[in-house]
Design a protein around this motif. Structure first.
Motif, short mmCIF file in Angstrom:
data_model
loop_
_atom_site.label_atom_id
_atom_site.label_comp_id
_atom_site.label_asym_id
_atom_site.label_seq_id
_atom_site.Cartn_x
_atom_site.Cartn_y
_atom_site.Cartn_z
N ARG A 20 0.90 -1.22 0.12
CA ARG A 20 0.01 0.10 -0.06
C ARG A 20 0.90 1.25 -0.22
N GLU A 21 2.24 1.14 0.30
CA GLU A 21 3.12 2.30 0.46
C GLU A 21 3.67 2.63 -0.87
N ASN A 22 3.33 3.87 -1.30
CA ASN A 22 3.75 4.17 -2.86
C ASN A 22 5.15 5.14 -2.74
N GLU A 23 5.08 5.87 -1.64
CA GLU A 23 6.41 6.78 -1.48
C GLU A 23 7.56 5.82 -0.67
N GLU A 24 8.74 6.41 -0.80
CA GLU A 24 9.71 6.20 0.16
C GLU A 24 9.56 6.72 1.28
N THR A 25 9.27 5.78 2.37
CA THR A 25 8.94 6.72 3.69
C THR A 25 9.85 5.80 4.68
N THR A 26 10.13 6.47 6.06
CA THR A 26 10.67 5.61 7.07
C THR A 26 9.48 4.39 7.31
N TYR A 27 8.37 4.60 7.24
CA TYR A 27 7.50 3.46 7.71
C TYR A 27 7.74 2.21 6.41
N LYS A 28 8.06 2.65 5.15
CA LYS A 28 8.38 1.72 4.23
C LYS A 28 9.56 0.87 4.57
N ARG A 29 10.44 1.75 4.85
CA ARG A 29 11.86 1.16 5.14
C ARG A 29 11.71 0.37 6.33
N ASP A 30 11.16 0.76 7.44
CA ASP A 30 10.87 -0.30 8.47
C ASP A 30 10.19 -1.60 8.25
N LEU A 31 9.13 -1.60 7.28
CA LEU A 31 8.53 -2.59 6.93
C LEU A 31 9.40 -3.66 6.21
N GLN A 32 10.19 -3.05 5.22
CA GLN A 32 11.23 -3.79 4.40
C GLN A 32 12.01 -4.49 5.59
N LYS A 33 12.62 -3.74 6.38
CA LYS A 33 13.54 -4.41 7.20
C LYS A 33 13.10 -5.62 8.27
N ARG A 34 11.65 -5.12 8.35
CA ARG A 34 10.85 -6.33 9.57
C ARG A 34 10.86 -7.60 8.50
N ILE A 35 10.53 -7.36 7.50
CA ILE A 35 10.23 -8.72 6.53
C ILE A 35 11.59 -9.43 6.32
N GLU A 36 12.77 -8.50 6.29
CA GLU A 36 14.04 -9.16 6.23
C GLU A 36 14.56 -9.86 7.45
N LEU A 37 14.25 -9.27 8.35
CA LEU A 37 14.44 -9.77 9.87
C LEU A 37 13.66 -10.99 10.16
N LEU A 38 12.59 -10.82 9.94
CA LEU A 38 11.62 -11.97 10.21
C LEU A 38 11.94 -13.29 9.18
N ASN A 39 12.34 -13.19 8.00
CA ASN A 39 12.88 -14.17 7.13
C ASN A 39 14.34 -14.81 7.71
N TRP A 40 15.01 -13.70 8.18
CA TRP A 40 16.29 -13.99 8.63
C TRP A 40 16.10 -15.16 9.99
N THR A 41 15.35 -14.73 10.85
CA THR A 41 14.86 -15.42 12.14
C THR A 41 14.55 -16.84 11.61
N LEU A 42 13.48 -16.75 10.62
CA LEU A 42 12.90 -18.03 10.45
C LEU A 42 13.65 -19.12 9.70
N GLU A 43 14.69 -18.65 8.91
CA GLU A 43 15.66 -19.31 8.40
C GLU A 43 16.57 -20.15 9.33
N ASN A 44 17.11 -18.98 10.24
CA ASN A 44 17.84 -19.62 11.38
C ASN A 44 17.18 -20.57 12.13
N MET A 45 15.91 -20.36 12.57
CA MET A 45 15.17 -21.21 13.42
C MET A 45 15.21 -22.82 12.79
N LYS A 46 15.32 -22.89 11.42
CA LYS A 46 15.39 -24.40 11.10
C LYS A 46 16.72 -24.93 11.23
#
Length: 98
Positions: A20-46
């Motif tokens: 839903r985010e169209n512009e480059e904002t801090t919120y968008k950056r945080d969402l991208q980082k959140r997804i990255e860190l969640l994926n990193w965690t799930l990968e390491n939990m394996k």
């Protein structure tokens, strides 16, 4: 709900919000980082040989060191956001650890 399901659901919700985010904002950056860190965690939990709580704490300590060494408020803000995300993940993953 098991931890993996909680993290996966959080990834899905973050991706929906990111779409839903169209512009480059801090919120968008945080969402991208959140997804990255969640994926990193799930990968390491394996990997059963990795103690995930200690790994997350170690990553958090690295970020704290980076925050203390930076002289840029903009860089520190990004790192604080990353630290908050990891703190939430640590709580979700390690709440039942003793």
């Amino acid at each position: 709900m098991i931890v993996e399901q909680i993290l996966q659901k959080e990834i899905e919700e973050s991706r929906t919000s990111l779409g839903r985010e169209n512009e480059e904002t801090t919120y968008k950056r945080d969402l991208q980082k959140r997804i990255e860190l969640l994926n990193w965690t799930l990968e390491n939990m394996k990997n059963p040989n990795i103690y995930i709580c200690a790994l997350i704490e170690s990553k958090m300590n690295e970020i704290i060191l980076a925050i203390n060494q930076t002289h840029s408020i903009l860089e520190a803000d990004k790192l604080h956001s990353e630290l908050r995300i990891l703190d939430w993940i640590l709580y979700q993953v390690c709440i039942n650890e003793k």
